[in-house]
Design a protein around this motif. Structure first.
Motif, PDB file in Angstrom:
ATOM      1  N   THR A  93      26.134  12.986  -6.345  1.00 53.37           N
ATOM      2  CA  THR A  93      26.188  14.106  -7.290  1.00 53.37           C
ATOM      3  C   THR A  93      25.896  15.455  -6.648  1.00 53.37           C
ATOM      4  O   THR A  93      26.221  16.493  -7.224  1.00 53.37           O
ATOM      5  N   GLY A  94      25.248  15.457  -5.484  1.00 53.73           N
ATOM      6  CA  GLY A  94      24.834  16.712  -4.866  1.00 53.73           C
ATOM      7  C   GLY A  94      23.531  17.247  -5.406  1.00 53.73           C
ATOM      8  O   GLY A  94      23.073  18.316  -4.976  1.00 53.73           O
ATOM      9  N   ALA A  95      22.905  16.540  -6.354  1.00 56.23           N
ATOM     10  CA  ALA A  95      21.643  17.002  -6.933  1.00 56.23           C
ATOM     11  C   ALA A  95      20.580  17.117  -5.847  1.00 56.23           C
ATOM     12  O   ALA A  95      20.444  16.240  -4.995  1.00 56.23           O
ATOM     13  N   LEU A  96      19.812  18.203  -5.879  1.00 59.02           N
ATOM     14  CA  LEU A  96      18.839  18.473  -4.829  1.00 59.02           C
ATOM     15  C   LEU A  96      17.712  17.453  -4.831  1.00 59.02           C
ATOM     16  O   LEU A  96      17.238  17.026  -5.885  1.00 59.02           O
ATOM     17  N   LEU A  97      17.266  17.092  -3.634  1.00 63.21           N
ATOM     18  CA  LEU A  97      16.116  16.216  -3.457  1.00 63.21           C
ATOM     19  C   LEU A  97      15.114  16.921  -2.557  1.00 63.21           C
ATOM     20  O   LEU A  97      15.470  17.771  -1.735  1.00 63.21           O
ATOM     21  N   ALA A  98      13.849  16.553  -2.698  1.00 61.62           N
ATOM     22  CA  ALA A  98      12.787  17.249  -1.974  1.00 61.62           C
ATOM     23  C   ALA A  98      12.826  16.921  -0.493  1.00 61.62           C
ATOM     24  O   ALA A  98      13.221  15.833  -0.084  1.00 61.62           O
ATOM     25  N   GLU A  99      12.400  17.876   0.309  1.00 60.82           N
ATOM     26  CA  GLU A  99      12.232  17.657   1.741  1.00 60.82           C
ATOM     27  C   GLU A  99      10.759  17.758   2.086  1.00 60.82           C
ATOM     28  O   GLU A  99      10.130  18.791   1.883  1.00 60.82           O
ATOM     29  N   ALA A 100      10.207  16.671   2.612  1.00 60.36           N
ATOM     30  CA  ALA A 100       8.830  16.649   3.113  1.00 60.36           C
ATOM     31  C   ALA A 100       7.829  17.171   2.089  1.00 60.36           C
ATOM     32  O   ALA A 100       6.929  17.936   2.402  1.00 60.36           O
ATOM     33  N   GLY A 101       8.000  16.768   0.821  1.00 62.91           N
ATOM     34  CA  GLY A 101       7.020  17.115  -0.192  1.00 62.91           C
ATOM     35  C   GLY A 101       7.214  18.473  -0.828  1.00 62.91           C
ATOM     36  O   GLY A 101       6.445  18.862  -1.699  1.00 62.91           O
ATOM     37  N   ASP A 102       8.240  19.223  -0.414  1.00 62.04           N
ATOM     38  CA  ASP A 102       8.486  20.519  -1.026  1.00 62.04           C
ATOM     39  C   ASP A 102       9.063  20.339  -2.425  1.00 62.04           C
ATOM     40  O   ASP A 102       9.526  19.265  -2.800  1.00 62.04           O
ATOM     41  N   LYS A 103       9.056  21.419  -3.188  1.00 65.93           N
ATOM     42  CA  LYS A 103       9.661  21.361  -4.507  1.00 65.93           C
ATOM     43  C   LYS A 103      11.145  21.041  -4.372  1.00 65.93           C
ATOM     44  O   LYS A 103      11.789  21.391  -3.392  1.00 65.93           O
ATOM     45  N   VAL A 104      11.669  20.390  -5.401  1.00 63.03           N
ATOM     46  CA  VAL A 104      13.057  19.950  -5.343  1.00 63.03           C
ATOM     47  C   VAL A 104      14.004  21.134  -5.210  1.00 63.03           C
ATOM     48  O   VAL A 104      14.971  21.093  -4.467  1.00 63.03           O
ATOM     49  N   ASP A 105      13.732  22.214  -5.921  1.00 63.42           N
ATOM     50  CA  ASP A 105      14.652  23.345  -5.861  1.00 63.42           C
ATOM     51  C   ASP A 105      13.999  24.523  -5.152  1.00 63.42           C
ATOM     52  O   ASP A 105      12.783  24.635  -5.068  1.00 63.42           O
ATOM     53  N   GLY A 106      14.838  25.371  -4.629  1.00 55.69           N
ATOM     54  CA  GLY A 106      14.349  26.619  -4.077  1.00 55.69           C
ATOM     55  C   GLY A 106      13.930  26.579  -2.632  1.00 55.69           C
ATOM     56  O   GLY A 106      13.399  27.560  -2.125  1.00 55.69           O
ATOM     57  N   VAL A 107      14.137  25.462  -1.905  1.00 53.89           N
ATOM     58  CA  VAL A 107      13.807  25.391  -0.486  1.00 53.89           C
ATOM     59  C   VAL A 107      15.053  24.970   0.275  1.00 53.89           C
ATOM     60  O   VAL A 107      15.647  23.933  -0.024  1.00 53.89           O
ATOM     61  N   TRP A 108      15.431  25.766   1.266  1.00 58.63           N
ATOM     62  CA  TRP A 108      16.690  25.566   1.969  1.00 58.63           C
ATOM     63  C   TRP A 108      16.427  25.430   3.465  1.00 58.63           C
ATOM     64  O   TRP A 108      15.484  26.014   3.993  1.00 58.63           O
ATOM     65  N   SER A 109      17.264  24.669   4.131  1.00 52.64           N
ATOM     66  CA  SER A 109      17.022  24.317   5.527  1.00 52.64           C
ATOM     67  C   SER A 109      17.959  25.081   6.458  1.00 52.64           C
ATOM     68  O   SER A 109      19.171  24.834   6.476  1.00 52.64           O
ATOM     69  N   VAL A 110      17.385  25.991   7.243  1.00 52.29           N
ATOM     70  CA  VAL A 110      18.165  26.703   8.259  1.00 52.29           C
ATOM     71  C   VAL A 110      18.580  25.726   9.357  1.00 52.29           C
ATOM     72  O   VAL A 110      19.704  25.771   9.866  1.00 52.29           O
ATOM     73  N   MET A 111      17.670  24.828   9.723  1.00 52.01           N
ATOM     74  CA  MET A 111      17.975  23.834  10.754  1.00 52.01           C
ATOM     75  C   MET A 111      19.150  22.954  10.343  1.00 52.01           C
ATOM     76  O   MET A 111      20.098  22.749  11.109  1.00 52.01           O
TER      77      MET A 111
END
Length: 671
Positions: free
Chosen positions: A329-347
């Motif tokens: 679905t593309g629905a956002l999932l958390a990375e390393a305990g961060d909030k599900v939305d609003g955190v984006w990965s430059v790497m």
């Protein structure tokens, strides 16, 4: 063997239904060996005798409690025939010597002439089941670090170096002055013979009527390597979601379940499709359809809703992508305990987009005559590149605030950035002015080329980006790390250097990077041959992936170069990392990989096929494998490296050479 020892073995046979070698793995024997000095407590008994009497081990000589892992390795294969007890010889009368006159007192008769047995520094693990290292021919060490050579019985193969050592795990002694590392594994009876001339063995752990054993498959050297390469691509196919075209972070080979959509893995997956096409595994149509679906899904051109699923991939305000999402679905999932939305990965954005650009260049290089699909792919890749504001990559310290935020004149390279422009996981220039080398060189390269690389941008509108790039790439001329005499770009897992090598043109083309790539391999090989690991040429590879909690403290671990013997933890090694080094010394490394295939320790079958992969193993628990947890980003270097056997390294240089003068860019200046 004396009568007393024969009686003990007979008693043990009644209890266990066989001899010591019939039931005990080398790890179990070593764990149960007496760690105290001879004569202390029950130390005069062997391991099997203590088990019969339920006599505990004596404490080890260091006074530190040895760790016993919660999950011991599985027992080795049962021997193909019953062990035969050695016969005893008829005792002979002891020889005596003539009394010698002594002016200091009465002369006492001399006792029998005896030669004192050699004393070993390591008293545990001196025997190796199913080998010539048996009572009367035990391993002897004069000092820690001495290696015991051994020969396995007929029908068995030797795996591992048997070295006298003390192993410290998590600041506690696990093995105290013990021989450890060598094993003899049984070959399956039906395939135990040698391979015909011109063929090499590829072995895999299985079972036959007698129990666990190593099955031998005989192949030509080329076919053996192609089997691994094709098996690796099969894992990538199974990790792909056919509805969205995205790829997952990991897969369970036992169940076939692939989970956790991943942007960086999807970028690598796009490259794997190009590899598969060049290798002849997929057709022109397959390639174009597969990459077109993936690119479209990430360019806001979703596939039609299907079975109640609909695709909606979300980006940050500046176009940076999330690392994890639901693959259907593309629905956002958390990375390393961060909030599900609003955190984006430059790497992850960098790793995804080097895959996007790889597809664009590969298609343009291979299809001079354009079709509607190839034209669409070229348009899609440009659209995708324009969706990221590459100017927003840098961060700076906010005025009168502890926060670090995105800024025009920034010098920090973030791993993550949120909706408000707050940056975390930041790399700053080090004391010498250059950045530490990380996999974010992919994002830095793309940002510099898109912001400052077009013809007419000689005077870049955002000089901080070009300054950043010069300090990133300049690290290759100023390496500030070293181990075992080899300069390093990074002391983290090898993928930090290997993935940029296959995806980033300056890294695979500039001479300074090529030299450090080879140094990285030499350091990796040297580290695993050192007293930290005692691995060898068939047990090494500084990789990342699943690990054992009790000895590393982590279920997933990124290994690091180290010369500290207390930091070896699980002694985990990654053959996929060795394959990734292939361009550094192809013939030598091919020999190492052939040895890994021959001992079969790290070989995993791909269910439902005749293909295999090489995957992580841990020396402290050689019976454990991670077929249920294969992380794709870590496995990627195996296929990337293996493919150079047939495609060559120029294939990667050509297909990462995106920013050419013919496409409107200023040529890159090699360092």
């Amino acid at each position: 063997m004396g009568l007393v020892r024969l009686a003990w073995v007979a008693s043990a046979t009644l209890v266990f239904g066989g001899t010591q070698e019939d039931h005990l793995s080398p790890a179990l024997v070593s764990d149960d060996d007496c760690l105290g000095a001879p004569g202390e407590g029950a130390c005069y008994l062997n391991a099997l005798q203590r088990r019969v009497l339920k006599v505990p081990n004596a404490s080890n000589s260091s006074g530190v409690a040895a760790i016993v892992p919660p999950d011991l390795p599985t027992p080795p294969p049962v021997p193909s025939s019953s062990s035969v007890l050695p016969t005893t010889s008829t005792p002979q009368a002891p020889q005596t010597t003539e009394p010698v006159a002594n002016t200091t007192g009465p002369v006492q008769p001399a006792g029998p002439a005896t030669t004192p047995p050699p004393v070993s520094v390591c008293l545990a693990g001196q025997e190796i089941p199913f080998s010539n290292r048996k009572p009367g021919n035990e391993c002897i060490a004069s000092k820690l670090g001495d290696e015991c050579s051994y020969q396995c019985n007929e029908g068995y193969i030797a795996v591992g170096r048997h070295v006298c050592q003390t192993i410290v795990i998590q600041n506690q002694v696990w093995k105290d002055k013990s021989f450890f590392g060598g094993n003899c594994w049984r070959l399956c009876a039906a395939t135990s013979g040698p391979c015909p001339a011109g063929q090499v063995p590829l072995r895999v752990n299985t079972t036959d009527d007698l129990g666990p054993c190593m099955q031998t498959l005989c192949k030509t050297e080329d076919d053996a390597f192609k089997n691994l390469a094709r098996g690796n691509y099969e894992v990538w196919r199974r990790s792909r979601n056919d509805y969205s075209g995205s790829y997952t972070d990991h897969i369970d080979l036992d169940t076939g379940k692939a989970k956790l959509g991943s942007s960086d893995t999807t970028g690598m997956g796009l490259i794997m499709e190009c590899v598969a096409h060049s290798m002849g595994w997929i057709s022109d149509q397959d390639l174009l359809e597969r990459v077109n679906l993936t690119l479209s899904s990430f360019a806001n051109i979703p596939p039609p809703a299907k079975d109640g699923m609909s695709w909606n991939f979300t980006r940050g305000p500046k176009g940076w992508v999330p690392r994890y999402f639901e693959e259907s679905t593309g629905a956002l999932l958390a990375e390393a305990g961060d909030k599900v939305d609003g955190v984006w990965s430059v790497m992850s954005t960098g790793l995804f987009y080097v895959g996007v650009m790889f597809v664009q260049t590969y298609v343009l290089n291979h299809w001079v005559r354009r079709s509607d699909t190839t034209g669409m792919i070229a348009i899609l890749t440009e659209k995708l590149m324009d969706m990221v504001d590459w100017h927003s990559m840098l961060c700076l310290q906010a005025f009168a605030s502890p926060e670090v935020v995105e800024g025009y004149n920034g010098t920090g390279i973030p791993m993550l950035m949120n909706n408000k422009g707050l940056c975390t996981g930041i790399s700053w220039p080090e004391a010498d002015g250059y950045y530490p080398f990380t996999e974010e060189i992919t994002a830095a390269w793309l940002a510099d080329r898109r912001v400052c690389g077009h013809r007419g941008q000689e005077n870049c509108s955002m000089p901080a980006i070009h300054t950043m790039w010069n300090k990133v790439v300049g690290r290759a001329l100023h390496p500030n790390l070293e181990i075992f005499g080899h300069p390093l770009l990074s002391d983290w897992s090898s993928y930090v250097v290997q993935i940029p090598y296959y995806t980033t043109h300056p890294v695979n083309s500039f001479p300074a990077f090529q030299k450090l790539f080879k140094d990285g391999w030499l350091a990796d090989w040297a580290d695993y041959n050192s007293s930290v690991f005692y691995g060898g040429s068939d047990r090494y590879g500084m990789g990342a992936g699943p690990d054992i909690m009790w000895c590393s403290g982590k279920e997933y671990n990124a290994d690091m170069y180290t010369n500290n013997t207390a930091k070896g933890d699980c002694r985990t090694w990654s053959p996929e990392a060795v394959a990734g080094w292939l361009p550094a010394s192809p013939e030598v490394i091919k020999g190492h990989l052939l040895s890994m295939m021959a001992n079969g320790e790290s070989v995993l079958p791909v269910p439902g096929t005749d293909y295999h992969i090489l995957w992580r193993k841990a020396m402290v628990d050689p019976g454990k494998n991670w077929s249920n947890y294969v992380t794709l980003i870590d496995l990627s270097t195996e296929l990337l490296g293996l493919s150079t056997i047939w495609l060559g390294t120029d294939w990667y240089r050509n297909n990462t050479n995106h920013f050419t003068s013919s496409r409107g860019y200023i040529p890159e200046v090699p360092i």
